[in-house]
Design an enzyme around this catalytic site. Structure first.
Site, PDB file in Angstrom:
ATOM      1  N   ASP A  34     -10.487  -0.143   5.307  1.00 13.20           N
ATOM      2  CA  ASP A  34     -10.148   1.048   6.071  1.00 13.20           C
ATOM      3  C   ASP A  34     -10.598   2.269   5.269  1.00 13.20           C
ATOM      4  OD1 ASP A  34      -8.712   2.737   7.951  1.00 13.20           O
ATOM      5  OD2 ASP A  34      -7.173   2.919   6.407  1.00 13.20           O
ATOM      6  N   ASP A  36      -9.407   6.146   6.033  1.00 12.00           N
ATOM      7  CA  ASP A  36      -8.418   7.203   5.867  1.00 12.00           C
ATOM      8  C   ASP A  36      -7.164   6.687   5.165  1.00 12.00           C
ATOM      9  OD1 ASP A  36      -9.285   9.704   7.860  1.00 12.00           O
ATOM     10  OD2 ASP A  36     -10.080   7.755   8.448  1.00 12.00           O
TER      11      ASP A  36
END
Length: 240
Positions: A34, A36
């Site tokens: 991922d 963020d």
């Protein structure tokens, strides 16, 4: 996996991340991450919201979505609608001024790549940020949402399908199918990462929301991202 937080004899908190794995070769064929609040320290949509003057409103929705309280696709549409009309150049400004990789992120990716691991960044955020961050850190592939733009301003919509938790898990399976065999390592922090973490051979929750931390195979709560290299049996002399 076990996470240990022990109280020292002199009143100090000893914060230790423990990832237990079998002996032998622990190097995965795929690393999928991922973006963020995982590979970078920010939520890009929250930063855009701040620049648009709706920061608190956007951040509140983001937090609930990452906790798993809201449908991701619906919450993304709601947040984007608040950004309609924001100048596109705001993105470049944020990349220059606010978007910063988390400690150890680049070393982790570049070391794994040097060892022949395929590295994929898959984000519920936006290609305008993810393509740049992926370049900074050295990822082989980037998958993210494309922001709608018209006349150099955001339209408040996504151009194309939304990258959600199902998409993330599907990208992992697609990559592993192309590789043919081996193991996968995934890392993320929010509810949108749950399916990806579950699909991976080893799913690591990074500074994660409680539901994600409870579901993951392992947790990294205290140490920088490159400490994962220890868990993979890579000596520090080989770190990029």
């Amino acid at each position: 996996m076990a996470i240990a937080i022990a109280k020292g004899g002199f009143g100090y908190d000893l914060r230790i991340d423990v990832i237990i794995q079998p002996e032998g070769n622990r190097l995965p064929q795929l690393f999928i991450a991922d973006m963020d609040s995982t590979m970078i320290g920010q939520e890009c949509i929250d930063e855009l919201g701040d620049m648009a003057g709706v920061g608190e409103q956007v951040a509140a929705i983001t937090e609930r979505a990452m906790q798993g309280e809201l449908d991701f696709a619906g919450s993304l549409k709601e947040r984007l609608a608040l950004l309609e009309g924001l100048p596109v150049e705001t993105i470049s400004r944020l990349l220059d001024e606010r978007i910063v990789p988390n400690p150890g992120a680049e070393r982790l990716v570049r070391t794994l790549k040097a060892k022949g691991v395929r590295c994929v960044l898959v984000s519920g955020g936006f290609t305008a940020f993810a393509d740049v961050v992926g370049g900074w850190l050295g990822f082989n592939r980037v998958v993210a949402n494309k922001l709608g733009v018209e006349g150099n301003r955001l339209t408040g919509t996504v151009d194309g399908d939304i990258v959600d938790r199902t998409t993330k898990a599907n990208v992992l399976r697609e990559e592993m199918a192309a590789l043919g065999e081996g193991t996968s390592l995934a890392i993320g922090d929010g509810a949108n990462d749950l399916d990806m973490l579950d699909a991976a051979s080893l799913g690591i929750a990074y500074r994660a929301k409680p539901a994600v931390a409870a579901a993951a195979d392992a947790r990294l709560d205290h140490h920088p991202l490159d400490s994962i290299l220890w868990a993979l049996g890579i000596p520090k002399a080989d770190w990029a």
